[in-house]
Design an enzyme around this catalytic site. Structure first.
Site, PDB file in Angstrom:
ATOM      1  N   GLY A  62      -3.080  16.325 -25.262  1.00 39.05           N
ATOM      2  CA  GLY A  62      -3.285  15.170 -24.504  1.00 39.05           C
ATOM      3  C   GLY A  62      -2.618  14.587 -23.727  1.00 39.05           C
ATOM      4  O   GLY A  62      -2.809  13.486 -22.947  1.00 39.05           O
ATOM      5  N   SER A  64      -2.281  16.856 -20.904  1.00 37.72           N
ATOM      6  CA  SER A  64      -2.960  17.610 -19.987  1.00 37.72           C
ATOM      7  C   SER A  64      -3.832  17.011 -18.938  1.00 37.72           C
ATOM      8  O   SER A  64      -3.868  15.609 -19.389  1.00 37.72           O
ATOM      9  CB  SER A  64      -3.936  18.753 -20.564  1.00 37.72           C
ATOM     10  OG  SER A  64      -4.964  18.114 -21.367  1.00 37.72           O
ATOM     11  N   PHE A  65      -4.313  17.444 -18.069  1.00 44.07           N
ATOM     12  CA  PHE A  65      -5.041  16.625 -16.949  1.00 44.07           C
ATOM     13  C   PHE A  65      -6.282  15.963 -17.706  1.00 44.07           C
ATOM     14  O   PHE A  65      -6.451  14.926 -17.351  1.00 44.07           O
ATOM     15  CB  PHE A  65      -5.372  17.813 -15.845  1.00 44.07           C
ATOM     16  CG  PHE A  65      -6.341  17.221 -14.561  1.00 44.07           C
ATOM     17  CD1 PHE A  65      -5.864  16.086 -14.067  1.00 44.07           C
ATOM     18  CD2 PHE A  65      -7.454  17.713 -14.445  1.00 44.07           C
ATOM     19  CE1 PHE A  65      -6.808  15.542 -12.975  1.00 44.07           C
ATOM     20  CE2 PHE A  65      -8.295  17.229 -13.162  1.00 44.07           C
ATOM     21  CZ  PHE A  65      -7.709  16.301 -12.696  1.00 44.07           C
ATOM     22  N   GLY A  67      -6.664  16.085 -20.932  1.00 44.40           N
ATOM     23  CA  GLY A  67      -6.345  15.111 -22.072  1.00 44.40           C
ATOM     24  C   GLY A  67      -6.129  13.655 -21.822  1.00 44.40           C
ATOM     25  O   GLY A  67      -6.544  12.929 -22.588  1.00 44.40           O
ATOM     26  N   ASN A 116       2.015  21.770 -35.048  1.00 43.82           N
ATOM     27  CA  ASN A 116       1.963  23.282 -34.811  1.00 43.82           C
ATOM     28  C   ASN A 116       0.391  23.851 -34.762  1.00 43.82           C
ATOM     29  O   ASN A 116      -0.324  23.675 -35.801  1.00 43.82           O
ATOM     30  CB  ASN A 116       2.649  24.427 -35.636  1.00 43.82           C
ATOM     31  CG  ASN A 116       2.741  25.793 -35.255  1.00 43.82           C
ATOM     32  OD1 ASN A 116       2.125  26.164 -34.409  1.00 43.82           O
ATOM     33  ND2 ASN A 116       3.711  26.408 -35.988  1.00 43.82           N
ATOM     34  N   THR A 136      -9.173  19.464 -26.837  1.00 39.08           N
ATOM     35  CA  THR A 136      -9.333  19.791 -25.251  1.00 39.08           C
ATOM     36  C   THR A 136      -8.925  20.925 -24.953  1.00 39.08           C
ATOM     37  O   THR A 136      -9.323  21.467 -23.876  1.00 39.08           O
ATOM     38  CB  THR A 136      -8.697  18.615 -24.545  1.00 39.08           C
ATOM     39  OG1 THR A 136      -7.151  18.730 -24.763  1.00 39.08           O
ATOM     40  CG2 THR A 136      -8.979  17.044 -24.825  1.00 39.08           C
ATOM     41  N   ALA A 138      -6.169  23.004 -23.879  1.00 42.86           N
ATOM     42  CA  ALA A 138      -5.387  23.121 -22.700  1.00 42.86           C
ATOM     43  C   ALA A 138      -4.374  24.348 -22.852  1.00 42.86           C
ATOM     44  O   ALA A 138      -3.634  23.784 -23.667  1.00 42.86           O
ATOM     45  CB  ALA A 138      -4.748  21.996 -21.969  1.00 42.86           C
ATOM     46  N   LYS A 218     -13.205  30.793 -23.977  1.00 42.45           N
ATOM     47  CA  LYS A 218     -14.098  29.638 -24.545  1.00 42.45           C
ATOM     48  C   LYS A 218     -15.166  29.972 -25.061  1.00 42.45           C
ATOM     49  O   LYS A 218     -15.754  29.244 -26.093  1.00 42.45           O
ATOM     50  CB  LYS A 218     -14.475  29.013 -22.948  1.00 42.45           C
ATOM     51  CG  LYS A 218     -13.363  28.410 -22.145  1.00 42.45           C
ATOM     52  CD  LYS A 218     -12.623  27.275 -22.833  1.00 42.45           C
ATOM     53  CE  LYS A 218     -11.518  26.557 -22.078  1.00 42.45           C
ATOM     54  NZ  LYS A 218     -10.999  25.592 -22.520  1.00 42.45           N
TER      55      LYS A 218
END
Length: 360
Positions: A62, A64-65, A67, A116, A136, A138, A218
């Site tokens: 959360g 991250s860019f 998130g 974790n 998300t 990341a 991914k």
């Protein structure tokens, strides 16, 4: 808005539980013929408690860019958000975002919980009480050079497995939205499909042979999530976005940006190099989550721009540092042989908000 740490969160949950118990007691007393001075008060507390439960969600990565954009959009739409953090630095980053205003001011709470990502039980405890999870995904390259390595692809797949298994065993979790990538769709034999949509999957052997580790990560992460969701029965939706852009996206999202653009020249020549603004993508995530009340499993492709001209490609190259020397010597394939992208499925969902750019 304030960032609520776990101890404060427990106090809030205990208070909500107390109200619920009082409300249940009120219902039983009413059945026995007792009267209340304010008969509507306690039942409304029950309703409020239930509404709070339905509006509590968890976001991994959360800070991250991508998130942060999702957290802000959730707050805007009235959700209370639990953010997974793995280390003290992430918690400090959240507090800094609150101070600087990067994270939206809201009457709802942002709760930071340590967990974790390699421990299913730890994740389940973090998810407990949340109706939905936004994974998300990341990750940061510890070497800081390649952007994304082969070992990171395995890490991403492993974490996706842990997150979805934790969703499956956590009673409160009903839905999960996973951020995949358009790269999980486009890397295939160009002759096998000329339209890339939500039903398309990249060829794992092509990803491995061309060392497209981000695409491989991914692809494997999404497939593992789908397998677990279908076996376990909880609802899953995946969104496969193009390159995520926005203000200062390269400096704020360097690992994913560099890793995504490996093979950019070929994607450009094949007509599948696409981007999406981070804030638009965040809105799409929340809309997809809310639509899951009415649908089952869903997969979507997301983009708002396809890089078509050499001028557009060169502009992107300047922003991200792509080597463009091979472009002019290897001109794009003609339109009859290049692929086309279709985000029609997501456009139908988003049509009330955005005018979508679908190829079909």
């Amino acid at each position: 808005m304030g960032i609520v740490c776990p101890d404060e969160s427990k106090r809030i949950e205990i208070e909500e539980f107390r109200l619920m118990l009082l409300s249940n007691a009120a219902v039983h007393r009413r059945k026995a013929g007792d009267e209340f001075r304010n008969p509507g008060h306690l039942p409304s507390a029950v309703q409020h408690h239930r509404e709070l439960e339905e509006k509590k969600v968890c976001v991994t990565s959360g800070v991250s860019f991508h998130g942060v954009a999702i957290v802000n959009q959730l707050l805007f739409r009235g959700y209370s958000v639990r953010v997974i953090v793995e280390k003290q630095e992430d918690l400090e980053t959240l507090r800094e975002m609150e101070i600087t205003g990067e994270m939206r001011q809201s009457v709802n709470t942002v709760e930071a919980v340590m967990a974790n990502l390699n421990d299913i039980e730890s994740l389940s405890q973090a998810f407990n009480g949340c109706r939905g999870v936004f994974h998300t995904a990341a990750f940061v390259d510890p070497a800081g050079l390649s952007g994304y390595s082969k070992s990171m692809a395995e890490v991403e797949a492993s974490v996706s497995k842990n997150v979805t298994q934790a969703c499956a065993i956590t009673a409160s979790v009903r839905n999960c939205v996973l951020t995949s990538s358009l790269l999980a769709c486009v890397w295939q034999d160009i002759n096998s499909s000329r339209t890339i949509d939500h039903e398309c999957w990249s060829d794992e052997s092509i990803c491995i042979n061309n060392k497209l580790w981000y695409a491989l990560g991914k692809l494997k992460a999404e497939r593992i999530a789908w397998n677990i969701a279908r076996e376990s029965g909880f609802k899953l939706a995946t969104i496969c976005p193009g390159l995520v852009t926005g203000p200062d996206f390269l400096s704020r999202n360097p690992t994913s940006t560099i890793a995504y653009l490996k093979g950019a020249q070929e994607m450009f020549r094949n007509g599948v190099l696409a981007t999406v603004d981070v804030n638009r993508l965040a809105v799409e995530h929340v809309m997809v989550f809310e639509e899951m009340k009415n649908t089952g499993y869903s997969r979507y492709i997301s983009f708002d721009r396809v890089i078509r001209s050499e001028e557009e490609f060169e502009k992107l190259a300047r922003e991200t540092g792509i080597d463009t020397r091979t472009i002019r010597s290897n001109s794009r394939t003609n339109s009859s042989s290049s692929m086309k992208l279709s985000n029609a499925k997501l456009c139908r969902l988003m049509s009330t908000i955005y005018r979508c750019n679908s190829e079909l």
